[in-house]
Motif scaffolding. Structure first.
Motif, PDB file in Angstrom:
ATOM      1  N   THR A   1       0.828  -1.205   0.000  1.00  0.00           N
ATOM      2  CA  THR A   1       0.000   0.000   0.000  1.00  0.00           C
ATOM      3  C   THR A   1       0.861   1.253   0.000  1.00  0.00           C
ATOM      4  O   THR A   1       0.547   2.236  -0.654  1.00  0.00           O
ATOM      5  CB  THR A   1      -0.925   0.018   1.235  1.00  0.00           C
ATOM      6  OG1 THR A   1      -1.738  -1.145   1.206  1.00  0.00           O
ATOM      7  CG2 THR A   1      -1.792   1.259   1.252  1.00  0.00           C
ATOM      8  N   PHE A   2       1.974   1.200   0.720  1.00  0.00           N
ATOM      9  CA  PHE A   2       2.844   2.358   0.839  1.00  0.00           C
ATOM     10  C   PHE A   2       3.852   2.477  -0.300  1.00  0.00           C
ATOM     11  O   PHE A   2       4.701   3.354  -0.289  1.00  0.00           O
ATOM     12  CB  PHE A   2       3.590   2.324   2.170  1.00  0.00           C
ATOM     13  CG  PHE A   2       2.691   2.473   3.384  1.00  0.00           C
ATOM     14  CD1 PHE A   2       1.378   2.891   3.284  1.00  0.00           C
ATOM     15  CD2 PHE A   2       3.187   2.182   4.646  1.00  0.00           C
ATOM     16  CE1 PHE A   2       0.571   3.016   4.403  1.00  0.00           C
ATOM     17  CE2 PHE A   2       2.381   2.313   5.770  1.00  0.00           C
ATOM     18  CZ  PHE A   2       1.073   2.737   5.647  1.00  0.00           C
ATOM     19  N   GLY A   3       3.789   1.571  -1.277  1.00  0.00           N
ATOM     20  CA  GLY A   3       4.655   1.674  -2.440  1.00  0.00           C
ATOM     21  C   GLY A   3       5.949   0.888  -2.353  1.00  0.00           C
ATOM     22  O   GLY A   3       6.886   1.157  -3.105  1.00  0.00           O
ATOM     23  N   TYR A   4       6.012  -0.103  -1.469  1.00  0.00           N
ATOM     24  CA  TYR A   4       7.218  -0.908  -1.284  1.00  0.00           C
ATOM     25  C   TYR A   4       6.893  -2.395  -1.396  1.00  0.00           C
ATOM     26  O   TYR A   4       7.098  -3.159  -0.456  1.00  0.00           O
ATOM     27  CB  TYR A   4       7.840  -0.620   0.084  1.00  0.00           C
ATOM     28  CG  TYR A   4       8.233   0.819   0.273  1.00  0.00           C
ATOM     29  CD1 TYR A   4       9.521   1.237  -0.053  1.00  0.00           C
ATOM     30  CD2 TYR A   4       7.333   1.749   0.771  1.00  0.00           C
ATOM     31  CE1 TYR A   4       9.891   2.558   0.114  1.00  0.00           C
ATOM     32  CE2 TYR A   4       7.705   3.078   0.944  1.00  0.00           C
ATOM     33  CZ  TYR A   4       8.966   3.473   0.614  1.00  0.00           C
ATOM     34  OH  TYR A   4       9.344   4.780   0.764  1.00  0.00           O
ATOM     35  N   PRO A   5       6.369  -2.851  -2.532  1.00  0.00           N
ATOM     36  CA  PRO A   5       5.935  -4.246  -2.631  1.00  0.00           C
ATOM     37  C   PRO A   5       7.061  -5.256  -2.446  1.00  0.00           C
ATOM     38  O   PRO A   5       6.815  -6.359  -1.956  1.00  0.00           O
ATOM     39  CB  PRO A   5       5.328  -4.333  -4.039  1.00  0.00           C
ATOM     40  CG  PRO A   5       5.922  -3.194  -4.787  1.00  0.00           C
ATOM     41  CD  PRO A   5       6.157  -2.112  -3.776  1.00  0.00           C
ATOM     42  N   LYS A   6       8.278  -4.907  -2.813  1.00  0.00           N
ATOM     43  CA  LYS A   6       9.398  -5.848  -2.643  1.00  0.00           C
ATOM     44  C   LYS A   6       9.729  -6.025  -1.156  1.00  0.00           C
ATOM     45  O   LYS A   6      10.147  -7.101  -0.735  1.00  0.00           O
ATOM     46  CB  LYS A   6      10.634  -5.387  -3.406  1.00  0.00           C
ATOM     47  CG  LYS A   6      10.406  -5.217  -4.894  1.00  0.00           C
ATOM     48  CD  LYS A   6       9.849  -6.459  -5.529  1.00  0.00           C
ATOM     49  CE  LYS A   6       9.617  -6.221  -7.008  1.00  0.00           C
ATOM     50  NZ  LYS A   6       8.784  -7.175  -7.634  1.00  0.00           N
ATOM     51  N   ALA A   7       9.524  -5.002  -0.377  1.00  0.00           N
ATOM     52  CA  ALA A   7       9.720  -5.124   1.071  1.00  0.00           C
ATOM     53  C   ALA A   7       8.661  -6.064   1.653  1.00  0.00           C
ATOM     54  O   ALA A   7       8.940  -6.817   2.592  1.00  0.00           O
ATOM     55  CB  ALA A   7       9.657  -3.763   1.746  1.00  0.00           C
ATOM     56  N   ALA A   8       7.458  -6.039   1.085  1.00  0.00           N
ATOM     57  CA  ALA A   8       6.390  -6.937   1.548  1.00  0.00           C
ATOM     58  C   ALA A   8       6.772  -8.388   1.294  1.00  0.00           C
ATOM     59  O   ALA A   8       6.521  -9.259   2.132  1.00  0.00           O
ATOM     60  CB  ALA A   8       5.075  -6.600   0.849  1.00  0.00           C
ATOM     61  N   VAL A   9       7.401  -8.658   0.162  1.00  0.00           N
ATOM     62  CA  VAL A   9       7.818 -10.023  -0.166  1.00  0.00           C
ATOM     63  C   VAL A   9       8.867 -10.510   0.836  1.00  0.00           C
ATOM     64  O   VAL A   9       8.777 -11.627   1.360  1.00  0.00           O
ATOM     65  CB  VAL A   9       8.356 -10.100  -1.612  1.00  0.00           C
ATOM     66  CG1 VAL A   9       8.941 -11.471  -1.907  1.00  0.00           C
ATOM     67  CG2 VAL A   9       7.251  -9.758  -2.606  1.00  0.00           C
TER      68      VAL A   9
END
Length: 194
Positions: free
Chosen positions: A100-108
């Motif tokens: 949501t905050f624009g950091y999808p790779k951090a989510a992974v």
């Protein structure tokens, strides 16, 4: 097929069965609006989110600092149930917020860390470096990704993919005697792809 009505219930009788449908008491609470009413709650939510987007970087920085603090406590005091829970919650919050905050790779990467904490039979056997790599990767992705270079995004993607692979290899080996956990370990990622 016969139809009966009993106390507001609709009963349809068939040869081999009956279908009973209850009345919907929520109908009286539904608000009907004029079709000319242009209020779009989704558009309002997106607008509100866009208004907050300037805060996303600082929120992610705070979440990364929380994750780092939790990991420092684990390194210092070991995996108590409270320490494990705080590290898991910090990683889980990043997993949930990062896309949501624009950091999808951090989510992974955060999901991969959550999986380790959730599925490792003995946390003391998890290599400290494996957890450290996840924590540092999440921090690096959040720190470097806003710069927007495609090479940075490719590196973040490769890093997240490799961490997931290392986590999977560790969890498969650690759970080799626990087949009931292997299905969950081998399940695909639930983090949305960007």
């Amino acid at each position: 097929m016969a139809r009966d009505k009993t106390d507001g219930l609709k009963v349809e009788t068939f040869e081999a069965h009956q279908v009973i449908t209850q009345p919907n008491p929520l109908r009286k609470y539904v608000r009907h609006t004029d079709e000319r009413d242009t209020d779009d709650p989704v558009a309002r939510a997106e607008e509100a989110l866009a208004g907050l987007s300037g805060e996303f970087k600082s929120w992610m920085d705070e979440e990364c600092a929380r994750l780092a603090r939790a990991f420092e406590v684990v390194k210092k005091d070991g995996f108590t149930s409270q320490n494990r829970e705080e590290l898991f919650r910090a990683a889980h919050d990043i997993k949930g917020d990062a896309t949501t905050f624009g950091y999808p790779k951090a989510a992974v990467a955060a999901e991969s860390l959550c999986r380790i904490l959730e599925h490792a039979p003995e946390l003391m056997t998890v290599p400290s470096d494996l957890i450290a790599h996840h924590v540092h990767a999440i921090q690096a992705i959040v720190r470097e990704l806003p710069k927007g270079r495609s090479r940075t995004k490719d590196t973040a993607d490769e890093l997240s993919t490799r961490l997931r692979k290392l986590a999977d290899e560790f969890l498969i080996e650690a759970n080799r005697d626990r087949p009931e956990h292997l299905e969950a370990v081998l399940a695909p990622s639930i983090v949305p792809a960007d």
